[in-house]
Design a protein around this motif. Structure first.
Motif, PDB file in Angstrom:
ATOM      1  N   ASP A  74       1.610   4.465   5.806  1.00  0.00           N
ATOM      2  CA  ASP A  74       2.878   4.467   7.057  1.00  0.00           C
ATOM      3  C   ASP A  74       3.990   5.636   6.536  1.00  0.00           C
ATOM      4  O   ASP A  74       3.449   6.357   5.636  1.00  0.00           O
ATOM      5  N   GLU A  75       5.024   5.394   7.433  1.00  0.00           N
ATOM      6  CA  GLU A  75       5.903   6.584   7.374  1.00  0.00           C
ATOM      7  C   GLU A  75       6.650   6.443   5.917  1.00  0.00           C
ATOM      8  O   GLU A  75       7.198   7.569   5.460  1.00  0.00           O
ATOM      9  N   ASP A  76       6.399   5.205   5.369  1.00  0.00           N
ATOM     10  CA  ASP A  76       7.272   5.113   4.005  1.00  0.00           C
ATOM     11  C   ASP A  76       6.663   5.353   2.689  1.00  0.00           C
ATOM     12  O   ASP A  76       7.061   5.796   1.816  1.00  0.00           O
ATOM     13  N   SER A  77       5.278   4.908   2.706  1.00  0.00           N
ATOM     14  CA  SER A  77       4.720   4.994   1.462  1.00  0.00           C
ATOM     15  C   SER A  77       3.094   4.905   1.402  1.00  0.00           C
ATOM     16  O   SER A  77       2.499   4.499   2.647  1.00  0.00           O
ATOM     17  N   TRP A  78       2.328   5.442   0.562  1.00  0.00           N
ATOM     18  CA  TRP A  78       1.249   4.950   0.230  1.00  0.00           C
ATOM     19  C   TRP A  78       1.122   3.802  -0.313  1.00  0.00           C
ATOM     20  O   TRP A  78       2.220   3.618  -1.085  1.00  0.00           O
ATOM     21  N   THR A  79       0.176   2.894  -0.223  1.00  0.00           N
ATOM     22  CA  THR A  79       0.006   1.602  -0.950  1.00  0.00           C
ATOM     23  C   THR A  79      -1.331   1.607  -1.577  1.00  0.00           C
ATOM     24  O   THR A  79      -2.295   2.255  -1.731  1.00  0.00           O
ATOM     25  N   PHE A  80      -1.240   0.325  -2.383  1.00  0.00           N
ATOM     26  CA  PHE A  80      -2.206   0.133  -3.386  1.00  0.00           C
ATOM     27  C   PHE A  80      -3.293  -0.849  -2.788  1.00  0.00           C
ATOM     28  O   PHE A  80      -3.549  -1.862  -3.457  1.00  0.00           O
ATOM     29  N   ASP A  81      -3.649  -0.783  -1.409  1.00  0.00           N
ATOM     30  CA  ASP A  81      -4.366  -1.829  -0.717  1.00  0.00           C
ATOM     31  C   ASP A  81      -5.895  -2.027  -1.394  1.00  0.00           C
ATOM     32  O   ASP A  81      -6.697  -2.835  -0.766  1.00  0.00           O
TER      33      ASP A  81
END
Length: 308
Positions: A74-81
């Motif tokens: 999203d606009e805030d961050s990469w994620t560890f999904d």
């Protein structure tokens, strides 16, 4: 809300301001130390893909651990999904943003990959992607595998830097200038520059197997990660549609040659690549539809570059 990449009426401008700290053999703050740092990357991102490939080519897997983010952010961050529970098993983070805020609670710039994180503090050390791969070669040499390739041959560095500079401005960044052009004028100019550079590469590679001669260098890695995304993303999504990579006889064979080399193709995930670009860039693909093609079998076809 997803970020907007297109500014109406304007050329695309890449923000090249990164955390400039470096991990070196002589650093008192960030010394090279096996097991201390974690490379956070994403196979969807071409800039991060470079670091993934270099780490494997040099045999640094035991010295530098790696965490992988999912392809959609999203606009805030990469994620560890991609990890169980959506949490990086070493850092304990769900979002890469947490490592940036551990470095600076007021950090307000982009949360980018690749990033190297100091495991004891959980804070990002650097996200300066050109220096990351440079330093993995020069500063981590003590931990390279015995037969690691010479990615920066001393007698070619001056010319190689010139080649890499042109590849970056005209190809790596050139596809983005096309895709995020804010006007017809900006797009037309970007399109012409990109294909002039690709024509130059076709000519350069006609009589040499790799960009600098008969051995793979950092220059090839930097070019490859853009070529790997060309037909799947840049040709259609970014309107770089004069010619597909698969229609370029020399450049296409060169890309397949690298793809079939250990550490290159095995770190390319076309599904993640397409999901990243087509889902994150809502301003140029508002439907969110991800294309099924092109066929990936082309990458495994014989390349014939051994004779060059």
């Amino acid at each position: 809300m997803t970020p907007s990449y297109v500014e109406a009426g304007k050329d695309f401008r890449r923000d090249m301001k990164y955390l400039s700290d470096r991990i070196t053999r002589t650093s008192s703050e960030w010394p090279v130390e096996p097991g201390r740092y974690r490379l956070v990357a994403a196979r969807a991102c071409p800039w991060a893909n470079r670091a993934i490939i270099v780490r494997q080519l040099l045999g640094l897997e035991d010295a530098l651990s790696m965490g992988l983010c999912g392809p959609v952010h999203d606009e805030d961050s990469w994620t560890f999904d991609l990890d169980p529970g959506g949490v990086d098993p070493v850092l304990g983070y769900k979002r890469l943003q947490e490592a940036y805020l551990a470095r600076d609670p007021d950090y307000a710039r982009g949360i980018t990959v690749p990033a190297i994180v100091d495991i004891p503090t959980g804070a990002v050390v650097t996200n300066d992607f050109p220096w990351i791969t440079h330093d993995l070669f020069f500063e981590w040499r003590e931990f390279h595998r015995p037969d690691a390739p010479d990615l920066w041959p001393a007698d070619q560095r001056e010319e190689m830097q010139e080649v890499m500079d042109r590849v970056f401005t005209e190809v790596n960044n050139g596809v983005y200038r096309c895709g995020f052009a804010g006007s017809q004028r900006a797009y037309d100019k970007a399109y012409d520059r990109l294909f002039a550079a690709l024509d130059w590469l076709e000519e350069r590679l006609a009589h040499r197997r790799y960009l600098m001669g008969d051995a793979i260098t950092e220059a090839d890695i930097r070019l490859f990660t853009t070529l790997a995304r060309f037909d799947a993303v840049y040709h259609g999504h970014f309107k770089c549609n004069r010619t597909k990579l698969s229609e370029m006889p020399v450049l296409g064979a060169y890309a397949r040659d690298l793809f079939q080399t250990p550490a290159f193709g095995e770190n390319i995930d076309f599904d993640q690549i397409k999901r990243h670009y087509y889902l994150v860039h809502e301003d140029i693909n508002p439907s969110g539809v991800v294309p099924k093609g092109p066929l990936e079998s082309w990458w495994s076809e014989p390349h014939g570059r051994e004779s060059v």
